[in-house]
Motif scaffolding. Structure first.
Motif, PDB file in Angstrom:
ATOM      1  N   LEU A 157       0.842  -1.199   0.000  1.00 30.69           N
ATOM      2  CA  LEU A 157       0.000   0.000   0.000  1.00 30.69           C
ATOM      3  C   LEU A 157       0.878   1.249   0.000  1.00 30.69           C
ATOM      4  N   TYR A 158       1.938   1.206   0.787  1.00 24.91           N
ATOM      5  CA  TYR A 158       2.834   2.366   0.876  1.00 24.91           C
ATOM      6  C   TYR A 158       3.521   2.619  -0.466  1.00 24.91           C
ATOM      7  N   ASP A 159       3.946   1.555  -1.117  1.00 26.34           N
ATOM      8  CA  ASP A 159       4.696   1.714  -2.365  1.00 26.34           C
ATOM      9  C   ASP A 159       3.803   2.032  -3.563  1.00 26.34           C
ATOM     10  N   LEU A 160       2.617   1.466  -3.616  1.00 27.34           N
ATOM     11  CA  LEU A 160       1.820   1.570  -4.841  1.00 27.34           C
ATOM     12  C   LEU A 160       0.735   2.642  -4.816  1.00 27.34           C
ATOM     13  N   LEU A 161       0.292   3.045  -3.632  1.00 26.12           N
ATOM     14  CA  LEU A 161      -0.835   3.981  -3.589  1.00 26.12           C
ATOM     15  C   LEU A 161      -0.340   5.420  -3.691  1.00 26.12           C
ATOM     16  N   PRO A 162      -0.922   6.207  -4.606  1.00 27.26           N
ATOM     17  CA  PRO A 162      -0.548   7.619  -4.616  1.00 27.26           C
ATOM     18  C   PRO A 162      -0.987   8.279  -3.305  1.00 27.26           C
ATOM     19  N   ALA A 163      -0.143   9.151  -2.741  1.00 27.93           N
ATOM     20  CA  ALA A 163      -0.495   9.811  -1.473  1.00 27.93           C
ATOM     21  C   ALA A 163      -1.805  10.568  -1.639  1.00 27.93           C
ATOM     22  N   GLY A 164      -2.641  10.470  -0.619  1.00 24.62           N
ATOM     23  CA  GLY A 164      -3.902  11.204  -0.628  1.00 24.62           C
ATOM     24  C   GLY A 164      -4.962  10.618  -1.545  1.00 24.62           C
ATOM     25  N   CYS A 165      -4.743   9.407  -1.989  1.00 21.86           N
ATOM     26  CA  CYS A 165      -5.676   8.736  -2.909  1.00 21.86           C
ATOM     27  C   CYS A 165      -7.074   8.612  -2.287  1.00 21.86           C
ATOM     28  N   ASP A 166      -8.098   8.944  -3.058  1.00 24.05           N
ATOM     29  CA  ASP A 166      -9.480   8.758  -2.606  1.00 24.05           C
ATOM     30  C   ASP A 166      -9.726   7.249  -2.478  1.00 24.05           C
ATOM     31  N   PRO A 167     -10.137   6.798  -1.269  1.00 25.54           N
ATOM     32  CA  PRO A 167     -10.315   5.344  -1.078  1.00 25.54           C
ATOM     33  C   PRO A 167     -11.298   4.703  -2.059  1.00 25.54           C
ATOM     34  N   LEU A 168     -12.227   5.502  -2.580  1.00 21.70           N
ATOM     35  CA  LEU A 168     -13.215   4.923  -3.495  1.00 21.70           C
ATOM     36  C   LEU A 168     -12.854   5.183  -4.964  1.00 21.70           C
ATOM     37  N   LEU A 173       0.823   8.708   8.483  1.00 17.80           N
ATOM     38  CA  LEU A 173       1.368  10.079   8.562  1.00 17.80           C
ATOM     39  C   LEU A 173       1.325  10.735   7.184  1.00 17.80           C
ATOM     40  N   ARG A 174       1.696   9.954   6.169  1.00 20.12           N
ATOM     41  CA  ARG A 174       1.683  10.490   4.801  1.00 20.12           C
ATOM     42  C   ARG A 174       0.272  10.896   4.392  1.00 20.12           C
ATOM     43  N   GLU A 175      -0.718  10.180   4.915  1.00 14.75           N
ATOM     44  CA  GLU A 175      -2.114  10.502   4.592  1.00 14.75           C
ATOM     45  C   GLU A 175      -2.644  11.655   5.439  1.00 14.75           C
ATOM     46  N   GLY A 176      -1.807  12.231   6.282  1.00 14.98           N
ATOM     47  CA  GLY A 176      -2.196  13.445   7.000  1.00 14.98           C
ATOM     48  C   GLY A 176      -2.581  13.245   8.457  1.00 14.98           C
ATOM     49  N   PHE A 177      -2.442  12.029   8.975  1.00 14.10           N
ATOM     50  CA  PHE A 177      -2.788  11.799  10.379  1.00 14.10           C
ATOM     51  C   PHE A 177      -1.676  12.322  11.289  1.00 14.10           C
ATOM     52  N   THR A 178      -2.078  12.832  12.452  1.00 11.27           N
ATOM     53  CA  THR A 178      -1.118  13.409  13.396  1.00 11.27           C
ATOM     54  C   THR A 178      -1.440  12.923  14.809  1.00 11.27           C
ATOM     55  N   ARG A 179      -0.666  13.393  15.743  1.00  9.09           N
ATOM     56  CA  ARG A 179      -0.924  13.069  17.159  1.00  9.09           C
ATOM     57  C   ARG A 179      -2.373  13.374  17.544  1.00  9.09           C
TER      58      ARG A 179
END
Lengths: 622, 140
Positions: free
Chosen positions: A44-55, A545-551
């Motif tokens: 998932l980390y290697d193949l999915l473009p960052a911020g990809c819409d899950p649907l 984290l790449r998808e924007g999640f934080t503490r």
């Protein structure tokens, strides 16, 4: 086929191009991530473009097995990995049954599905033959009818099917994938991703054999695992009473959700527990492939208006989320509702959370009779829930709002609805109210796919267990970070095999390592196992984290942080914001993360994650 | 002589029997390649094991045109002589329970009771598969 060889062969299917290709696995992926959750995390980390819409078609839907799946190693499973439409995080959802085994018998370690079919389709894999077929005959059917119809189309009942129901077709954010029967990739909306791909089912038939590298050592390790399971009291209890035995435990410890988590115990718990279920419908034990535990208990409801309904055990989680959490105390009604969820293809846990939220919103006037066709939504009323499930699966009226999960529904409703929307990162919380168990609260707040009890379950230590030779104090904040981090690492490692949550109560880490070593033909010990788990946990963290999640997303719902338990032995307990901050600081330190929850450079270096540049590339498909 | 018996009320559908059997019969795990079967019925309300019972009147044995199938005198087990088997499939057609399969060399293959200590029984934790005593079989 040799196990290691099989795990190095993935099937990549591109629905856009209506084509498939074998994806040869980089040996470093197999070595460092092993299978199951590990494969999913890295792919998932290697193949999915960052911020990809899950649907969006770009999201990937993966069915992954592990090196012990499909062997005599007791109680192994498979997992679905994707980016969740409910949480926006990495999502891994585990399923029992026989489907993951069949992936291996088709000769693959996993199936990766990309793109979106032009029209409703299903995938038919018969050993080496891969076909994308029109799904006209099965689109719209519930999961039970789909499985039956596919058996007839294939001319064989022995094919193995994973399918979605109407909820998945309508992309309900918490739709599940059914892996026949009563076995599901249930959580985090994997079924919605499948629906977004216009994919109704994946059907498998394989005649490849699966062989360990060292058969004699493998049998010796398997026999050890069988003996450990036979010796375990916990496993014995799962065999006799199944998971609903936890109803009594959770009720006594005030961990059981009641009335949308208002309380931690429920006056009608005795109507939902193992005894009640045995009396009302159980006939025999049911097991997943190669499992001697057999926590399933199938039967026929014997009396009342649901008489004749076939139901498998109403599992602890659904008995609580669709039962006590909704004020329902007749397990026959709960069995009916859970089976309805299965048929529609809804996750019964999230659906219970959503129904509880909707009923409370109705009580508070945020949802009115104008939106429910005049129907009053009430706790303790199975008709209310029945009605809501139909609305949600079809997305009719109010159902369209509720189909997005409690987080999104609360945002849309406003007026304080977020105060009683019980979710973490968008995933409706499981049936373990954590207000009196800070370690569990931390486990829920930091679980990689959102509110989940399966990534670490420190409750067992907090209610009278020992850690590192010392009694664990239930209400203490100190020392919980290291427990949670350790459990998360250990279970993440076992999720590469792919383990069953209950088997690991009996089978020791050493024995899992011996089975793995004999299966793969290379050395493996518990030190490596723990490093593997930690590597995977950090890999997933990097994705999130790449998808924007934080503490700030490692949080708890207000119901747990601001509303204390209203009564009982743990009256007044809650996990305040300040408590959670202390727990998180402790946990991040134990993990080698900075105070913002980001893995430090030396942590990544220690785990070899700084060196591993892209390991997986999508194959070129004509 | 002893024979196998499968009980639907105790079977959990775990198919450990199929796994151990396939490993012995086919040299690797795959339930499809086992010498017994487990069926699922009625939304999985029932799992029904189906095993070779070393019939008193074995259709497979009678149907073989080259007498490759015989009953072992001491144990009563119905065995296939792979050297004699001409792969005609007569026995496969004759067994209504489909207890005979093709092995990977293309010969007919069936349950041989693992020389008296069947693996399927050993690994059946719920006790749904049993080795039971059968009345004496008259010589045929």
């Amino acid at each position: 086929m040799n196990i290691s060889e099989g795990m190095k062969k993935l099937l990549y299917i591109d629905l856009n191009r209506k084509a498939s290709s074998e994806l040869a696995v980089d040996p470093r992926l197999e070595e460092n991530f092993v299978g199951g959750k590990g494969y999913g995390a890295r792919i998932l980390y290697d193949l999915l473009p960052a911020g990809c819409d899950p649907l969006a078609p770009e999201n990937l839907l993966m069915f992954l097995a592990g090196p012990l799946t499909a062997t005599l190693a007791p109680a192994t499973r498979g997992c679905v990995v994707t980016k969740s439409p409910l949480t926006g995080t990495f999502a891994d959802s585990y399923f029992g049954g026989h489907f993951a085994q069949e992936i291996r018998y088709c000769g693959y370690g996993g199936i990766i599905i990309a793109g979106r079919a032009e029209q409703p389709s299903y995938i038919w894999i018969d050993d080496g033959t891969v076909e994308i077929r029109p799904a006209d005959q099965i689109w719209g059917l519930d999961t039970f009818a789909t499985v039956e119809k596919i058996g007839r189309i294939a001319g064989s009942e022995s094919v193995k099917t994973a399918c979605i129901g109407p909820a998945g077709e309508n992309m309900v954010s918490y739709a599940l994938i059914n892996c026949e029967y009563n076995r599901h990739a249930g959580r985090a909306g994997t079924g919605a991703v499948m629906g977004s791909k216009n994919l109704k089912a994946v059907v498998l038939r394989g005649s490849e054999t699966v062989s360990p590298a060292n058969p004699e050592a493998f049998m010796a390790a398997v026999d050890r695992a069988y003996a450990e399971l036979a010796d375990s009291e916990d496993v014995k209890n799962f065999n006799i009473d199944g998971t609903p035995a936890s109803i009594d435990f959770a009720n006594a410890e005030q961990l059981l959700p009641a009335y949308n988590y208002f309380d931690g115990s429920f006056e009608g718990a005795a109507g939902l527990n193992s005894e009640a279920q045995r009396r009302q419908f159980w006939l025999r034990n049911v097991a997943c492939a190669g499992c001697p535990i057999a926590c399933g208990k199938v039967g026929l409801i014997r009396r009342g208006r649901r008489k004749g309904l076939i139901s498998d055990v109403v599992e602890y989680e659904t008995a609580a989320m669709m039962g006590s959490n909704l004020g329902l105390s007749d397990v026959r009604e709960v069995a009916y509702l859970v089976k309805k969820c299965d048929a529609l293809g809804l996750d019964g846990m999230s659906a219970g959370g959503v129904a509880g939220f909707a009923i409370e919103a109705f009580q508070k006037g945020l949802i009115t009779a104008a939106e429910t066709e005049g129907k009053a939504l009430q706790f303790g009323d199975s008709e209310s829930v029945d009605y809501l499930l139909d609305l949600i699966a079809s997305r009719r009226g109010l159902g369209d709002l509720l189909a997005r999960g409690v987080k999104e529904a609360a945002r849309e409703l406003g007026d304080g609805a977020a105060d009683f929307a019980v979710h973490i990162k968008g995933l409706e919380s499981p049936a373990w109210g954590p207000r009196s168990v800070p370690g569990m609260a931390l486990a829920l707040a930091t679980a990689d796919r959102g509110g989940c009890h399966q990534r670490a379950f420190p409750i067992l230590y907090e209610v009278g267990g020992e850690w590192d030779g010392k009694m664990v104090e239930r209400s203490a904040l100190e020392g919980k970070g290291i427990i949670v981090a350790h459990l998360q690492n250990y279970l993440a490692a076992l999720d590469t095999l792919v383990k069953c949550d209950f088997a690991q109560y009996g089978i020791t880490g050493e024995t899992y390592c011996q089975m793995l070593e004999a299966a793969l033909g290379r050395p493996f010990d518990t030190t490596r196992l723990m490093a593997l788990g930690e590597r995977i946990w950090n890999q997933v963290r990097l994705f999130n984290l790449r998808e924007g999640f934080t503490r700030a997303d490692d949080s708890l719902p207000k119901r747990f942080s601001e509303e204390p338990l209203p009564e009982g032995p743990y009256q007044g307990e809650k996990i305040s914001g300040a408590d959670l901050d202390r727990l998180l600081d402790d946990y991040y330190t134990a993990r080698g993360w900075d105070s913002a929850g980001r893995p430090a450079g030396e942590t990544l270096a220690r785990l070899g994650l700084d060196q591993l540049t892209t390991l997986v590339r999508a194959p070129d498909i004509e | 002589m002893n024979y196998l018996r499968g009980e639907f009320d105790l079977c959990t559908g775990c198919e450990a029997c199929l796994l151990v059997c396939s490993n012995r019969a086919a040299g690797g795990y795959n339930p499809r390649l086992a010498r017994l079967k487990v069926f699922r019925e009625n939304e999985n309300l029932i799992n029904r094991p189906l095993v070779c019972t070393q019939c008193e009147n074995p259709f497979c044995m009678h149907s073989c045109p080259v007498s490759a199938i015989s009953r072992a005198e001491k144990t009563g087990v119905v065995l296939i002589d792979k050297e004699k088997c001409i792969s005609c499939g007569s026995c496969i057609k004759a067994c209504p329970d489909q207890m005979i399969r093709w092995d990977k060399t293309g010969k007919a293959d069936k349950c041989d009771l693992c020389a008296g200590n069947p693996l399927c029984v050993q690994y059946c934790v719920p006790g749904a598969l049993k080795l039971v005593k059968k009345r004496e079989v008259p010589g045929k």
